[in-house]
Design an enzyme around this catalytic site. Structure first.
Site, PDB file in Angstrom:
ATOM      1  N   TYR A  44      16.839 -15.282  -1.168  1.00  0.00           N
ATOM      2  CA  TYR A  44      16.584 -16.729  -1.262  1.00  0.00           C
ATOM      3  C   TYR A  44      16.219 -17.380   0.071  1.00  0.00           C
ATOM      4  O   TYR A  44      15.294 -18.209   0.114  1.00  0.00           O
ATOM      5  CB  TYR A  44      17.761 -17.433  -1.939  1.00  0.00           C
ATOM      6  N   GLU A  58      23.285 -16.223 -11.228  1.00  0.00           N
ATOM      7  CA  GLU A  58      22.946 -14.799 -11.219  1.00  0.00           C
ATOM      8  C   GLU A  58      24.150 -13.936 -10.859  1.00  0.00           C
ATOM      9  O   GLU A  58      24.306 -12.830 -11.391  1.00  0.00           O
ATOM     10  CB  GLU A  58      21.764 -14.558 -10.260  1.00  0.00           C
TER      11      GLU A  58
END
Length: 408
Positions: free
Chosen positions: A101, A143
């Protein structure tokens, strides 16, 4: 998930909202530039992203849609949670990790600066940096739960696990099925009808591995996973599909194929007992077959109407199996629609599925509708169902990219 709890101050949210028109205008340029910058600096990430979708621009469009949706709903990010979960299933299947990310964030901000130039003031860049951090945290959190749930399932695994091809079956001129069992002989989890796995293709001569997602095409609990893959042949400017060609030409019984654990939210609701309408176009047949095989086992009394559209009989996979089910189960009816049938071919309709024909063959619009296929097919299916006044809650589909590609 509330914006207050996530710590975005009003000034930041106001700046993000003010950039919404800019994202509408320049979103795809920004995301295309983002991918270019990221792959130049992190070529190893090409392993994760579908390079065919990159070339066609599908990936840029999908990301632009997601960024735009986040900006437009920055005061109420709960509104985008369904889409976040859908994307998170794909991320889990691709084994996206928290450490990815910050890389994405860095190059997304650089792309915004590149494309907007002087219009990307320091205030705008700082606001987007904060907003991205908040949105990334939401994805990472969801997630993490998904990975833990998968790991704690009997036979579940994270990352890729080697499966052995136990059977290879040619289903049509372009579709071949591969039956897969764990190479280690250990248990593996049951899935829900409609889910998919990610295949890791390790192809000699390629600079990186290729990941592709394929729906599981048999019912859960059969002691095997089955994927049914359409060979993407070269057409016009589009080269042949790297992965589908590799699977068709190189995989044989005994071959090893690494796959991820099953993922996806496009699943058959077995709590619903109303009539079930399954519609597919081309290789969109695969999740529909899983749903058909599941419903006849789990809900043997439920009325099912199975509609499949193909170019012609040569391209129609699993026709014999569907006919066999329809002939032996009184509550299952199947229809075939061929775009260009050959001289001796029988079908129920020539051309395309339209709302008038659907209204003739369907017993009611108060039913559960599931459909899958190429975008053009899905767009038409959605519009036909809306013309027949089917409730939004009864329309189920899954698409790569923004839902607006279908529903607009």
């Amino acid at each position: 998930m509330t914006t207050t709890a996530m710590g975005l101050d009003k000034e930041t949210r106001d700046i993000i909202k003010a950039t919404v028109p800019v994202l509408q205008e320049h979103g795809e340029k920004i995301t295309a530039r983002f991918y270019q910058l990221m792959f130049e600096n992190h070529p190893e990430l090409k392993n994760i992203f579908n390079q065919t979708n990159q070339r066609k621009g599908n990936q840029s469009k999908a990301l632009a849609g997601a960024v735009y949706a986040a900006a437009a709903n920055i005061d109420n990010l709960e509104a985008i949670l369904p889409n976040v979960k859908l994307i998170s299933h794909k991320h889990k299947s691709l084994n996206i990790k928290p450490e990815h990310y910050p890389i994405v964030g860095k190059y997304l901000l650089l792309a915004i600066k590149d494309i907007l130039g002087e219009a990307a003031t320091d205030d705008i860049v700082v606001a987007w940096e904060k907003a991205y951090g908040v949105i990334a945290d939401v994805f990472i959190s969801i997630e993490k739960e998904m990975y833990e749930e998968t790991k704690n399932t009997v036979g579940g695994w994270v990352d890729f696990r080697n499966f052995k091809v136990t059977k290879k079956v040619v289903e049509s001129d372009v579709i071949t099925s591969f039956y897969l069992e764990p190479a280690d002989g250990n248990p593996f989890p049951v899935y829900q009808a409609g889910q998919y796995v990610t295949v890791k293709a390790e192809i000699e001569g390629e600079t990186h591995n290729h990941l592709r997602q394929y729906s599981l095409s048999c019912a859960p609990g059969e002691g095997v996973y089955r994927i049914s893959v359409k060979r993407e042949d070269a057409l016009g400017d589009n080269p042949a599909g790297v992965v589908s060609s590799f699977l068709h030409e190189n995989l044989e019984e005994g071959s090893i194929l690494p796959i991820s654990a099953p993922s996806g939210e496009f699943v058959l609701d077995l709590e619903d007992s109303r009539a079930l309408i399954l519609m597919s176009g081309g290789v969109g047949l695969t999740p529909m077959m899983s749903m058909l095989e599941t419903v006849i086992k789990e809900q043997p009394e439920r009325e099912v109407i199975f509609i499949h559209a193909a170019r012609s009989g040569r391209f129609h996979a699993m026709k014999t199996r569907v006919q066999e089910i329809a002939e032996t189960k009184e509550n299952v009816t199947s229809y075939t629609v061929y775009d260009s049938p050959e001289a001796d071919e029988q079908c129920d309709k020539e051309g395309y599925i339209d709302s008038e024909w659907l209204e003739k063959i369907l017993p009611t619009n108060d039913a559960a509708f599931y459909f899958c296929g190429p975008k053009g097919f899905m767009r038409a299916a959605y519009q036909n169902l809306k013309k027949s006044h089917v409730a939004d809650a009864d329309i189920h589909f899954e698409i790569f990219g923004p839902a607006e590609d279908i529903t607009a």
